[in-house]
Every structure is written in structure tokens, then in C-alpha cells.
Design a protein around this motif. Structure first.
Motif, PDB file in Angstrom:
ATOM      1  N   ALA A 538     -18.596  -5.876  -9.016  1.00  0.00           N
ATOM      2  CA  ALA A 538     -17.875  -6.019  -7.714  1.00  0.00           C
ATOM      3  C   ALA A 538     -16.728  -7.176  -8.061  1.00  0.00           C
ATOM      4  CB  ALA A 538     -18.957  -6.710  -6.992  1.00  0.00           C
ATOM      5  N   LEU A 539     -15.739  -7.318  -7.196  1.00  0.00           N
ATOM      6  CA  LEU A 539     -14.840  -8.510  -7.347  1.00  0.00           C
ATOM      7  C   LEU A 539     -15.516  -9.831  -7.375  1.00  0.00           C
ATOM      8  CD1 LEU A 539     -11.642  -9.226  -7.259  1.00  0.00           C
ATOM      9  CD2 LEU A 539     -11.667  -9.155  -4.855  1.00  0.00           C
ATOM     10  N   ASP A 540     -15.216 -10.455  -8.272  1.00  0.00           N
ATOM     11  CA  ASP A 540     -15.803 -11.889  -8.588  1.00  0.00           C
ATOM     12  C   ASP A 540     -15.166 -12.842  -7.384  1.00  0.00           C
ATOM     13  OD1 ASP A 540     -17.715 -11.457 -10.598  1.00  0.00           O
ATOM     14  OD2 ASP A 540     -15.979 -11.521 -12.020  1.00  0.00           O
ATOM     15  N   VAL A 541     -15.843 -13.520  -6.818  1.00  0.00           N
ATOM     16  CA  VAL A 541     -15.477 -14.552  -5.618  1.00  0.00           C
ATOM     17  C   VAL A 541     -15.012 -15.749  -6.416  1.00  0.00           C
ATOM     18  CG1 VAL A 541     -16.173 -15.836  -3.760  1.00  0.00           C
ATOM     19  CG2 VAL A 541     -17.097 -13.749  -4.170  1.00  0.00           C
ATOM     20  N   VAL A 542     -13.921 -16.401  -6.272  1.00  0.00           N
ATOM     21  CA  VAL A 542     -13.129 -17.366  -6.669  1.00  0.00           C
ATOM     22  C   VAL A 542     -14.020 -18.610  -6.286  1.00  0.00           C
ATOM     23  CG1 VAL A 542     -11.261 -19.154  -6.982  1.00  0.00           C
ATOM     24  CG2 VAL A 542     -11.066 -16.449  -7.179  1.00  0.00           C
ATOM     25  N   GLY A 543     -14.537 -19.588  -7.190  1.00  0.00           N
ATOM     26  CA  GLY A 543     -15.498 -20.598  -6.639  1.00  0.00           C
ATOM     27  C   GLY A 543     -16.817 -20.543  -6.375  1.00  0.00           C
ATOM     28  N   ASP A 544     -17.156 -19.117  -6.336  1.00  0.00           N
ATOM     29  CA  ASP A 544     -18.659 -19.056  -6.404  1.00  0.00           C
ATOM     30  C   ASP A 544     -18.896 -17.531  -6.963  1.00  0.00           C
ATOM     31  OD1 ASP A 544     -21.244 -18.769  -5.553  1.00  0.00           O
ATOM     32  OD2 ASP A 544     -20.813 -18.048  -3.447  1.00  0.00           O
ATOM     33  N   ALA A 545     -19.129 -17.979  -8.257  1.00  0.00           N
ATOM     34  CA  ALA A 545     -19.158 -16.734  -9.093  1.00  0.00           C
ATOM     35  C   ALA A 545     -20.268 -17.181 -10.475  1.00  0.00           C
ATOM     36  CB  ALA A 545     -17.972 -15.953  -9.516  1.00  0.00           C
ATOM     37  N   ASP A 546     -21.531 -17.530 -10.298  1.00  0.00           N
ATOM     38  CA  ASP A 546     -22.592 -17.724 -11.091  1.00  0.00           C
ATOM     39  C   ASP A 546     -22.508 -16.576 -12.163  1.00  0.00           C
ATOM     40  OD1 ASP A 546     -24.691 -18.412 -12.833  1.00  0.00           O
ATOM     41  OD2 ASP A 546     -25.649 -19.288 -11.260  1.00  0.00           O
TER      42      ASP A 546
END
Length: 563
Positions: A538-546
Motif C-alpha cells: 500500500a501507498l505509505d502515509v506521510v507522517g504515519d508509516a511505522d
């Protein structure tokens, strides 16, 4: 149809400073008892045992099974390789944005299971003038202090007209001279050649040709280039990547691949306990020098991997469909490590000294940094003929490479068999048309906790297949229409080692196969649709991608070439 897939081993006259075959590290040598090992060596041995690379519990006949014991008993081999984990993208106090001593990075790499490391400080006018020479004694000292770790000298090349790339050479008496001349004459920053112009693109190819010439003239035994974070700024166009791949002349390819996954993986940890940026620091937008054909989503990571690699049927597949070798790696790009307590020492002047003062204790834990130590999160596993600098470089050039994040699995053994022959990662199985071909994959699951303190669990393994269609008419092509996931194996309930078998049937057209695996925590339909990739990263979320909650492994391809 003509097929451009060609690679092999390259052995040249040595500088006599580093013998071709070094003694096997103590951790690999089963004649050395456990109690004789240092804590570092004991940790390495436990990793090897866990991966099934040592001891009596080896599966008979596997590639992995033959490697370490054969080497330890005098070098006899039965189609075996020594699988060595490493990192080709590491910065020190000799980088303008670095901090650590060479020995700090090497010590940490060894602690985290790395067998080989490349020191790659940034190319710059200061580095070309002072740093290349000044770092060399530190590298030599680290080699002496950590004899079980191969330490290459390299640099991070500012590729003219493009992004960065790792350049490194086989150790020897000319390693400094060749790197210094290369950086002085061909670095984009030094030569003010960063813009995407035809002249600057030509300078990049000339630099690779220079390195190939140094190898031909025996100045250095070998040299390699791997493009770093290729989609981060959109400036590595498809035609440039193809030009780098094809540079250097026949039989001496210097540019052999790119980072399938960038470093800076901790940057995705959410604030306030992390940077709150993007994995890989992939939070850019197009610029005047970017290739206009790339879509907006290419500037982000997908499951921590670069868009060029993560997209099934995308740019990497378009390169493989040409039938030419192009490999992926994964590494730390370690500059400033997350949750570390060290800071740069006081005083000094980088431009004058070519380095920062040695780090000192800073008095607090810094969670505003985005990097891990070499081997702490990202690993590049290379199938080598032995424990030597030449063997690692040969293994990389041959594509015997798989990569993983977060120690998702301990080992991956891939074989394609047919007509009484077999091939493994990076190789080509040549068979008669109509021959039955079978892919066999042996995966050793994680046998213990990773560096985040938990035992990862593999949920699924995907087989990706594409047709070899030959050279493209348009060298800016970045799609491969026939590439797709052809089989997905649910292994979430498996216990112990997993063997997967995929029957290709009777093969009469050239193709390639590659693999990926996931912990199953995050997935999405691939960019080219569910028929191509129903459950990709999945596309990684900027600011919330542990990064620890989304782990993958990828292998390089194996070709099947009927004739």
C-alpha cells in the motif's frame, strides 16, 4: 529472439594487498567452538543457525545447505553459495550531513549481522579534495578491527543529470586514486552538472565508462554502481537508467541495479516519537528536472519500497522484460540514527578538515532522526562463492540477491529446474522448447526477535512472472504489460520452514520470475489493477508509516530461456 541477458564471474589480477579468498569468519567456521567466539561472533553464529545456514539441521541438496559447511571443510562446494548480508549505503563524519566515525558504523553493522559494508560519503568538492584520502586510513583501521566484516571504500556519487548512486571498488593500492579521479571528473556536484541536460546525461555515462576502463587496465580489480533512492525526486528517467545499465562496454557492466527500498525508513514513525515524515524521506514533488511522465504517486514509497520496484508491471519489470540484468538492493542510508544519544563533537570546520569532530554524548535520546544502523532494519543478502571482497562483488553483479525489512524471514532459497538443469536468483535456465519447468522456493521463517523486539510472521508469498519481450523501441518505457502476480501462497498458518512449488508447465517462450513476501499487515490493489496485482504493498502515509508494522521481502529474478 536474441536475448541480452549476460553476466558471469570476473576474476582479475589482484593488487596483492587483499587476497582473493579470505579466511572464513569464525562465526561460519564450525571447527571453532561456541565458547571461543567473541560476543559479536556468537551473535552472528546464532543468526546463521536460525537461518539454517549452519549445523546439522540442513535440508539436503539445497543451495543454502551446501554453503557454510562446505566452505568450512576446505572449500568443497556442491552448487552452494555463502549468503552474506550487507549494506552498500552508509555515511560517516566525512559527509557534510553525517556524524559517526567509520568504526562506529562498522561496529554497529557487525552487531546487527552485516557481513559486508560500503562506506559511501557524499561526493562534493570538499570530499573530492580531502575526504576520499582522509577516510581511507579509518576504513583500513576498521577492516583490521573487524576482520569478520568486509569493509569497502566507496562514495555516494551525485550522478550528473540525476539522483545519487553508490560507487565502490575492490580494495587495493589504487582504491583512493581511482575514486578521487572519478569524483573530481564525473561528480554532478563537483562539475556543476546536476540539471537534466543531454550533456550532463552523457557525463554520467562517461563516468561509468571511466570506471570500466580502470577495471580493464587493472587499476582496480572491480567497480560497481547502484542507483540510490531512484524515484525520490523523479529525476532518474527511464532512458537514463537504461543508459547507465548499458554503459561500460561488453562484459564489464558497472551500473547493475538500484535500491528497491531506500534507507531513512525510521522517518515514517509518527510524531512525537518520530520524525513524522515519509519512509525513505520520500515526501517530494516534481521539479523542473523531474521526468514528466512519472505519476504523482511515484514520489512516495509503497510498503517501504521504491515505486519503481513496488509496482508490478512498472519500471523495474520493464527493464527485466528486455532480458537484461538489473537488480534491486535495500540498505540503511545511515546518517543520523533514530533514538541515538550521540551528537557531533565541538569545534572543527568541515570544509577545512573534510570531516566533523568525533561524536560525543549528547545527554538525550533523539527521536527526530530517520535512520537505522546498518542491518538494524534493511538487509541485502548476496549469494557469494566465498568470504571475500571479490566474491561479494561477483554475487551482486550476478544478481544472486534478495532483500528484506525488519528480519521478516531468515533465509530464502529459490530454484528453477527443468531438463536436468537448475538456476537460482539472477541466473538463467536454458532449456529446449516444451520442457517442463518448476519453481521451488524454500523460506526459513524468522526464528527469533528482530531489533524491534518481536518475531515477525510471514503471511503470504507472491510469484510474479513477466514475458521477455526484448529491447524497447522507446527507452522511456516504464511499463511491462505482461508482468503480473501469477500465484499467491497463504503461509500464515505454516509452522517451520516453508516449501512452495509452482509449476510453469511446458515452457516455449522466454520469461522471468521474481518473488516477494509480506507480513500481511498492509496491502492494496496494485497501481495497474487487480488483474495484475490484487494485493500489493500500500501507498505509505506521510507522517504515519511505522516501518515495523509493514514488512516485505523481495528477490531478484530468475529467467527461463527456451530455445
Amino acid at each position: 529472439m536474441g536475448h541480452g541477458h549476460a553476466h558471469g564471474h570476473h576474476h582479475h589480477g589482484h593488487d596483492h594487498e587483499h587476497e582473493a579468498a579470505q579466511a572464513l569468519p569464525a562465526a561460519f567456521d564450525t571447527s571453532v567452538p561456541d565458547e571461543a567466539l567473541t560476543p559479536e561472533q556468537a551473535s552472528r553464529r546464532s543468526l546463521l543457525r536460525r537461518a539454517g545456514l549452519l549445523g546439522a539441521g540442513l535440508a539436503a541438496g539445497g543451495v543454502l545447505a551446501q554453503a557454510a559447511p562446505a566452505a568450512a571443510s576446505g572449500g568443497r562446494r556442491q552448487n552452494g553459495f555463502l549468503w552474506l548480508a550487507g549494506d552498500h549505503h552508509i555515511h560517516t563524519q566525512y559527509s557534510s550531513d553525517g556524524k559517526y566515525r567509520v568504526v562506529d558504523q562498522v561496529r554497529q553493522g557487525a552487531r546487527h549481522g552485516m557481513d559486508w559494508l560500503v562506506i559511501t560519503d557524499h561526493g562534493s568538492a570538499t570530499h573530492a579534495r580531502i575526504g576520499v584520502e582522509k577516510v581511507n586510513p579509518d576504513i583500513r583501521a576498521a577492516r583490521a578491527a573487524h576482520r569478520d566484516t568486509l569493509v569497502f571504500q566507496g562514495l555516494e556519487w551525485n550522478i550528473p543529470a540525476a539522483e545519487h548512486g553508490t560507487v565502490f571498488v575492490h580494495p587495493g593500492r589504487n582504491e583512493v586514486a581511482v575514486l578521487k579521479q572519478f569524483e573530481t571528473d564525473y561528480d554532478g556536484s563537483v562539475k556543476n552538472a546536476s540539471d537534466s541536460t543531454p550533456a550532463n546525461e552523457a557525463l554520467a555515462v562517461a563516468g561509468l565508462s571511466f570506471l570500466a576502463d580502470q577495471v580493464r587496465r587493472r587499476k582496480v580489480e572491480d567497480a560497481l554502481m547502484l542507483a540510490n533512492h531512484p524515484a525520490r525526486r523523479g529525476v532518474d528517467s527511464p532512458h537514463e537508467i537504461r543508459a547507465w545499465r548499458d554503459a561500460g562496454g561488453p562484459g564489464r557492466q558497472i551500473a547493475v541495479g538500484f535500491e528497491g527500498a531506500p534507507g531513512h525508513q525510521a522517518a515514517g514513525l509518527p510524531a512525537p516519537l518520530g520524525m513524522g515524515r515519509a519512509r525513505g524521506i520520500y515526501d517530494n514533488s516534481p521539479s523542473a528536472n523531474s521526468f514528466p511522465g512519472y505519476p504523482p504517486e511515484s514520489y512516495r514509497t509503497w510498503g517501504g519500497f521504491d515505486w519503481m520496484t513496488a509496482t508490478v508491471g512498472g519500471l523495474w519489470d520493464s527493464l527485466l522484460a528486455e532480458g537484461k540484468p538489473w537488480w534491486i538492493t535495500a540498505n540503511s542510508d545511515s546518517h543520523q540514527v533514530y533514538a541515538d544519544t550521540a551528537v557531533r563533537g565541538p569545534g572543527g570546520d568541515f570544509n577545512t578538515d573534510g570531516r566533523y569532530p568525533d561524536p560525543v554524548y549528547g545527554g538525550k535520546i533523539d527521536v527526530t532522526q530517520g535512520d537505522y544502523w546498518p542491518g538494524q532494519y534493511s538487509r541485502t543478502h548476496v549469494g557469494a562463492d566465498g568470504f571475500s571482497y571479490a566474491a561479494v562483488m561477483d554475487g551482486i553483479r550476478a544478481g544472486r540477491v534478495w532483500v528484506d525489512h525488519g528480519q521478516l524471514v531468515d533465509a530464502v532459497d529459490v530454484r528453477v529446474t527443468g531438463g536436468g538443469r537448475w538456476a537460482t536468483l539472477g541466473g538463467a535456465l536454458h532449456v529446449k522448447k516444451g520442457t517442463k519447468v518448476t519453481l521451488t522456493v524454500d523460506v526459513t521463517p524468522a526464528g527469533g526477535p528482530n531489533w524491534a523486539g518481536f518475531v515477525p510472521e510471514l503471511a503470504r508469498v507472491d510469484v510474479i512472472q513477466g514475458d521477455v519481450t526484448g529491447p524497447v523501441a522507446d527507452r522511456d518505457t516504464f511499463t511491462a504489460p505482461t508482468a503480473k502476480v501469477v500465484k499467491a501462497y497463504d503461509v500464515s498458518k505454516a509452522t517451520g520452514a516453508v516449501r512452495l512449488t509452482f509449476d510453469l508447465g511446458r515452457v516455449d517462450t522466454p520469461r522471468y520470475l521474481r518473488l516477494r513476501g509480506t507480513d500481511g499487515n498492509r496491502s492494496a490493489v496494485g497501481a495497474l489493477g487487480a488483474a495484475v496485482d490484487p494485493a500489493g504493498p500500500a501507498l505509505d502515509v506521510v507522517g504515519d508509516a511505522d516501518p515495523w508494522r509493514d514488512l516485505w521481502f523481495y528477490t531478484n529474478p530468475v529467467w527461463v530461456l527456451p530455445s
